[in-house]
Design a protein around this motif. Structure first.
Motif, mmCIF file in Angstrom:
data_model
loop_
_atom_site.group_PDB
_atom_site.id
_atom_site.type_symbol
_atom_site.label_atom_id
_atom_site.label_comp_id
_atom_site.label_asym_id
_atom_site.label_seq_id
_atom_site.Cartn_x
_atom_site.Cartn_y
_atom_site.Cartn_z
ATOM 1 N N ASN A 31 6.772 9.720 2.058
ATOM 2 C CA ASN A 31 6.916 8.520 1.216
ATOM 3 C C ASN A 31 5.644 8.248 0.426
ATOM 4 O O ASN A 31 5.696 7.706 -0.682
ATOM 5 C CB ASN A 31 7.278 7.298 2.062
ATOM 6 C CG ASN A 31 8.694 7.375 2.586
ATOM 7 O OD1 ASN A 31 9.534 8.103 2.044
ATOM 8 N ND2 ASN A 31 8.965 6.655 3.654
ATOM 9 N N GLU A 35 5.879 7.946 -3.746
ATOM 10 C CA GLU A 35 5.320 6.839 -4.533
ATOM 11 C C GLU A 35 4.626 7.358 -5.796
ATOM 12 O O GLU A 35 4.886 6.875 -6.899
ATOM 13 C CB GLU A 35 4.320 6.075 -3.660
ATOM 14 C CG GLU A 35 3.587 4.963 -4.354
ATOM 15 C CD GLU A 35 2.490 4.362 -3.471
ATOM 16 O OE1 GLU A 35 1.544 3.809 -4.062
ATOM 17 O OE2 GLU A 35 2.576 4.459 -2.227
ATOM 18 N N TRP A 56 -3.731 5.450 -6.922
ATOM 19 C CA TRP A 56 -3.159 6.171 -5.787
ATOM 20 C C TRP A 56 -4.231 7.119 -5.258
ATOM 21 O O TRP A 56 -4.946 7.762 -6.016
ATOM 22 C CB TRP A 56 -1.934 6.970 -6.245
ATOM 23 C CG TRP A 56 -1.224 7.684 -5.134
ATOM 24 C CD1 TRP A 56 -0.178 7.216 -4.417
ATOM 25 C CD2 TRP A 56 -1.500 8.991 -4.623
ATOM 26 N NE1 TRP A 56 0.219 8.148 -3.484
ATOM 27 C CE2 TRP A 56 -0.582 9.253 -3.585
ATOM 28 C CE3 TRP A 56 -2.448 9.972 -4.929
ATOM 29 C CZ2 TRP A 56 -0.566 10.440 -2.866
ATOM 30 C CZ3 TRP A 56 -2.439 11.153 -4.208
ATOM 31 C CH2 TRP A 56 -1.508 11.376 -3.196
#
Length: 161
Positions: A31, A35, A56
């Protein structure tokens, strides 16, 4: 080398959870990469999403679970230290490749936005997300017990974005 009795004990501990009893790994970790794939897919239509992409950051398997709402997160964190090398090594190599792709893609996409090259921006974002998807498929396979990884030629091609 890990003790097989220890591994068998851990396999029993994770039974009935979302952690693979074959490998002691959980797909929930992916996950974290889903993203960034979603963010990168939006960049051609919404270039301001590039800021979110640059925020990120790679996150280790155990750190991902420390920060997650995953129901068996403590078990996932502890089990990781007992993942057999035959799964852990290719898994970590695959994750390293994905982190490298994201880092390079952020620089490339940022430069293309600055140049205003929308066509190449769209093409590059698409290539990057497809490459990340291929690596996520490999990681998922490893999590589920597959020894199949990508050939060095496939890895080199995917990393040569």
């Amino acid at each position: 080398m890990m003790d097989e009795a220890d591994f068998a004990e851990w396999q029993k501990k994770v039974e009935g959870t979302n952690i693979s009893s074959t490998t002691l790994l959980a797909t929930d970790y992916l996950n974290h990469f889903n993203e960034i794939v979603m963010l990168l897919e939006m960049v051609p239509d919404m270039p301001d999403m590039m800021e979110d992409c640059k925020e990120w950051a790679p996150k280790s398997y155990q750190d991902h679970f420390r920060d997650s709402a995953f129901s068996d997160k403590e078990l996932a964190i502890e089990a990781y230290d007992h993942v057999p090398g035959r799964f852990r090594r290719p898994f970590e190599e695959t994750i390293d490749h994905m982190n490298a792709i994201v880092a390079r893609a952020n620089g490339q996409l940022d430069a293309l936005i600055a140049e205003g090259n929308e066509e190449l921006l769209r093409e590059t974002a698409n290539t990057v997300t497809l490459s990340l998807q291929r690596f996520m498929d490999v990681a998922s396979g490893i999590i589920h017990g597959s020894a199949k990884t990508m050939s060095q030629e496939e890895i080199d091609a995917a990393l040569a974005l």
